[in-house]
Design a protein around this motif. Sequence first.
Motif, mmCIF file in Angstrom:
data_model
loop_
_atom_site.group_PDB
_atom_site.id
_atom_site.type_symbol
_atom_site.label_atom_id
_atom_site.label_comp_id
_atom_site.label_asym_id
_atom_site.label_seq_id
_atom_site.Cartn_x
_atom_site.Cartn_y
_atom_site.Cartn_z
ATOM 1 N N ASP A 8 0.811 -1.211 0.000
ATOM 2 C CA ASP A 8 0.000 0.000 0.000
ATOM 3 C C ASP A 8 0.849 1.267 0.000
ATOM 4 O OD1 ASP A 8 -2.394 -1.392 -0.009
ATOM 5 O OD2 ASP A 8 -2.478 -1.501 2.193
ATOM 6 N N ILE A 9 1.903 1.283 0.795
ATOM 7 C CA ILE A 9 2.632 2.546 0.964
ATOM 8 C C ILE A 9 3.742 2.764 -0.055
ATOM 9 C CG2 ILE A 9 2.076 2.650 3.424
ATOM 10 C CD1 ILE A 9 4.949 1.863 4.045
ATOM 11 N N PHE A 10 4.153 1.727 -0.792
ATOM 12 C CA PHE A 10 5.223 1.900 -1.776
ATOM 13 C C PHE A 10 4.733 1.840 -3.224
ATOM 14 C CE2 PHE A 10 7.872 0.847 1.895
ATOM 15 C CZ PHE A 10 8.920 1.733 1.740
ATOM 16 N N ASN A 11 3.451 1.683 -3.451
ATOM 17 C CA ASN A 11 2.984 1.669 -4.844
ATOM 18 C C ASN A 11 2.810 3.102 -5.347
ATOM 19 O OD1 ASN A 11 0.024 2.590 -5.131
ATOM 20 N ND2 ASN A 11 -0.040 1.257 -3.314
ATOM 21 N N VAL A 12 2.797 3.244 -6.662
ATOM 22 C CA VAL A 12 2.597 4.559 -7.279
ATOM 23 C C VAL A 12 1.409 4.483 -8.245
ATOM 24 C CG1 VAL A 12 4.952 5.410 -6.996
ATOM 25 C CG2 VAL A 12 4.410 3.980 -8.974
ATOM 26 N N ASN A 13 0.361 3.837 -7.813
ATOM 27 C CA ASN A 13 -0.807 3.601 -8.654
ATOM 28 C C ASN A 13 -1.380 4.898 -9.224
ATOM 29 O OD1 ASN A 13 -0.641 0.867 -8.175
ATOM 30 N ND2 ASN A 13 -2.160 0.862 -6.532
ATOM 31 N N GLY A 14 -1.492 4.945 -10.539
ATOM 32 C CA GLY A 14 -2.115 6.072 -11.216
ATOM 33 C C GLY A 14 -1.239 7.288 -11.406
ATOM 34 N N LEU A 15 -0.004 7.258 -10.928
ATOM 35 C CA LEU A 15 0.877 8.426 -10.977
ATOM 36 C C LEU A 15 1.217 8.810 -12.414
ATOM 37 C CD1 LEU A 15 3.833 9.272 -8.730
ATOM 38 C CD2 LEU A 15 4.368 8.870 -11.131
ATOM 39 N N GLY A 266 14.303 1.459 -5.811
ATOM 40 C CA GLY A 266 14.041 1.690 -4.393
ATOM 41 C C GLY A 266 14.035 3.156 -4.027
ATOM 42 N N MET A 267 15.001 3.913 -4.571
ATOM 43 C CA MET A 267 15.077 5.319 -4.161
ATOM 44 C C MET A 267 13.922 6.142 -4.729
ATOM 45 S SD MET A 267 18.425 6.724 -6.256
ATOM 46 C CE MET A 267 18.480 6.763 -8.062
ATOM 47 N N ILE A 268 13.502 5.865 -5.976
ATOM 48 C CA ILE A 268 12.421 6.678 -6.522
ATOM 49 C C ILE A 268 11.057 6.214 -6.020
ATOM 50 C CG2 ILE A 268 12.052 5.376 -8.670
ATOM 51 C CD1 ILE A 268 11.973 9.226 -8.074
ATOM 52 N N LEU A 269 10.878 4.912 -5.804
ATOM 53 C CA LEU A 269 9.591 4.446 -5.275
ATOM 54 C C LEU A 269 9.370 4.959 -3.856
ATOM 55 C CD1 LEU A 269 9.435 0.781 -6.600
ATOM 56 C CD2 LEU A 269 8.108 2.754 -7.392
ATOM 57 N N TYR A 270 10.431 5.072 -3.080
ATOM 58 C CA TYR A 270 10.305 5.628 -1.728
ATOM 59 C C TYR A 270 9.818 7.067 -1.791
ATOM 60 C CZ TYR A 270 11.758 7.965 2.561
ATOM 61 O OH TYR A 270 11.777 8.737 3.692
ATOM 62 N N LEU A 271 10.473 7.885 -2.598
ATOM 63 C CA LEU A 271 10.121 9.297 -2.632
ATOM 64 C C LEU A 271 8.793 9.555 -3.329
ATOM 65 C CD1 LEU A 271 13.560 11.030 -3.347
ATOM 66 C CD2 LEU A 271 12.254 11.041 -1.218
ATOM 67 N N ARG A 274 3.515 6.893 -1.079
ATOM 68 C CA ARG A 274 3.073 7.342 0.247
ATOM 69 C C ARG A 274 4.181 7.185 1.280
ATOM 70 N NH1 ARG A 274 2.523 9.157 4.240
ATOM 71 N NH2 ARG A 274 0.723 9.422 5.632
ATOM 72 N N ALA A 275 5.101 6.248 1.043
ATOM 73 C CA ALA A 275 6.194 6.021 2.003
ATOM 74 C C ALA A 275 7.033 7.271 2.233
ATOM 75 C CB ALA A 275 7.080 4.869 1.512
ATOM 76 N N GLY A 276 7.254 8.054 1.176
ATOM 77 C CA GLY A 276 8.089 9.250 1.292
ATOM 78 C C GLY A 276 7.321 10.543 1.239
ATOM 79 N N ALA A 277 6.018 10.492 1.463
ATOM 80 C CA ALA A 277 5.173 11.671 1.283
ATOM 81 C C ALA A 277 5.465 12.800 2.267
ATOM 82 C CB ALA A 277 3.696 11.273 1.392
ATOM 83 N N TYR A 278 6.141 12.481 3.378
ATOM 84 C CA TYR A 278 6.441 13.493 4.397
ATOM 85 C C TYR A 278 7.847 14.047 4.231
ATOM 86 C CZ TYR A 278 5.444 15.596 8.995
ATOM 87 O OH TYR A 278 5.178 16.457 10.026
ATOM 88 N N VAL A 279 8.482 13.735 3.095
ATOM 89 C CA VAL A 279 9.864 14.131 2.837
ATOM 90 C C VAL A 279 9.890 15.339 1.910
ATOM 91 C CG1 VAL A 279 12.092 13.398 1.898
ATOM 92 C CG2 VAL A 279 10.667 11.763 3.134
ATOM 93 N N ASN A 280 10.578 16.396 2.338
ATOM 94 C CA ASN A 280 10.698 17.605 1.530
ATOM 95 C C ASN A 280 12.028 18.279 1.847
ATOM 96 O OD1 ASN A 280 10.001 19.628 -0.267
ATOM 97 N ND2 ASN A 280 8.702 20.738 1.185
ATOM 98 N N GLY A 281 12.759 18.673 0.797
ATOM 99 C CA GLY A 281 14.064 19.308 0.994
ATOM 100 C C GLY A 281 15.154 18.323 1.354
ATOM 101 N N CYS A 282 14.944 17.051 1.036
ATOM 102 C CA CYS A 282 15.883 15.987 1.413
ATOM 103 C C CYS A 282 16.883 15.729 0.284
ATOM 104 C CB CYS A 282 15.108 14.708 1.704
ATOM 105 S SG CYS A 282 16.117 13.231 1.910
ATOM 106 N N VAL A 283 18.098 15.333 0.661
ATOM 107 C CA VAL A 283 19.106 14.854 -0.291
ATOM 108 C C VAL A 283 19.364 13.395 0.045
ATOM 109 C CG1 VAL A 283 21.412 15.148 -1.230
ATOM 110 C CG2 VAL A 283 20.136 17.146 -0.428
#
Length: 298
Positions: A8-15, A266-271, A274-283
Motif C-alpha cells: 500500500d505505501i510503496f505503490n505509485v498507482n495512477g501516478l 528503491g530510491m524513486i519508489l520511496y520518494l 506514500r512512504a516518502g510523502a512526508y519528505v521535503n528538501g531531502c538529499v
Amino acid sequence: MASTSAADIFNVNGLVAVITGGGTGIGLMMANALATNGAFKVYIVGRRQSKLDEAASSHPNIIEPLAGDVTSTDSLIQLAETVKRKTGYINLLICNSGQLGPPSSGGDDMPKESSAATLQQISNFFLAQPMQDWNDTFALNCTAVFYTAMAFLPLLGAGNDPQVSKSAMAGVRSQMCVTSSLGGFNRHHLAGFAYTASKAAATHMVKVLATFLGPHRVRVNALAPGLFPTDLSAPLLVGKDATQEGAFPPSFIPGERTGDETDAAGMILYLASRAGAYVNGCVLLVDGGRLGMLPATY
C-alpha cells in the motif's frame, strides 16, 4: 487506521510523471520502476528520438517518449504544453538530464596526479579548456533544472487538485526530484571541477526550491547517486560486472559494487509513493558508502 503494508505505501498507482534524460541510465531505471509499480503514464524526455523509442518499448502503453531539449526554454514550454494536452497534470517531475563536463586530468603535459604537476602545467591545462565547456555543463546540470521546474510547475499544481488529477494519491503531494550526484559532495577533483561544482549547485537549488515552493504544496527533493552503470560511468567500469558484489574492494566502495536497477527503483519508489510523502528538501545519498571513502562534505 492507515495501512502500513508495503504493497500500500510503496505503490505509485495512477501516478503521472515526467523524467528528463529518461531514455538511458538511471533515468530509464526510474521510468521502468514507476511503470512496473502502477504509474499511469511516464513521459521520458531526451534529445535522441531513437533512444527514447527504444526505452519506451518495454512499457509501450505507459512510458511515452517526448523529444526535446531541456536547455531551451522554448522546447521546455512546448514539452509542458504537450503533456498538458495529453493528461492535463503531472504528479512527479524528475530532472535527471546531465553531463560529465571537461576533465580535470589527462593529456601529455599534465600528470594524472595533480600533486606531481607544476603550477604552470596546471594553469596551462585548464586555460586550454574552452570556457564554453564549463558553461555547457552548468547549463544542463544546473540551469536546465530550474527552467524545467518553472515550465512544469502549473502541471505539478494541477496534480494536487482532485478535480483535475485522476491520480492524486491520498496524502501524497506533487513533487519534483533532481538527480544530483555524490560528486556534488566529493572534495576530490577527478570527476571534474565543472561537474562537481554544477552538481553542488543543483543540490543547493533543491533546498532553496523546497523552501520556495513549500507554501504552494509542491515538494522538492534530490537524489545523489554514487556509481551506477550509466554512460557517464562507463569508462570506470570497463571489463567489470560492476553490479555484482565483489566487483570493487571495500576500500573503494564499502558495498563492493555499483548501484543497479533495484537500487534505482528503491530510491524513486520511496520518494514518489506514500512512504516518502512526508519528505521535503531531502538529499537522498545512494552510493554504497562510497562518499565515506573520500574527502567530502555532506
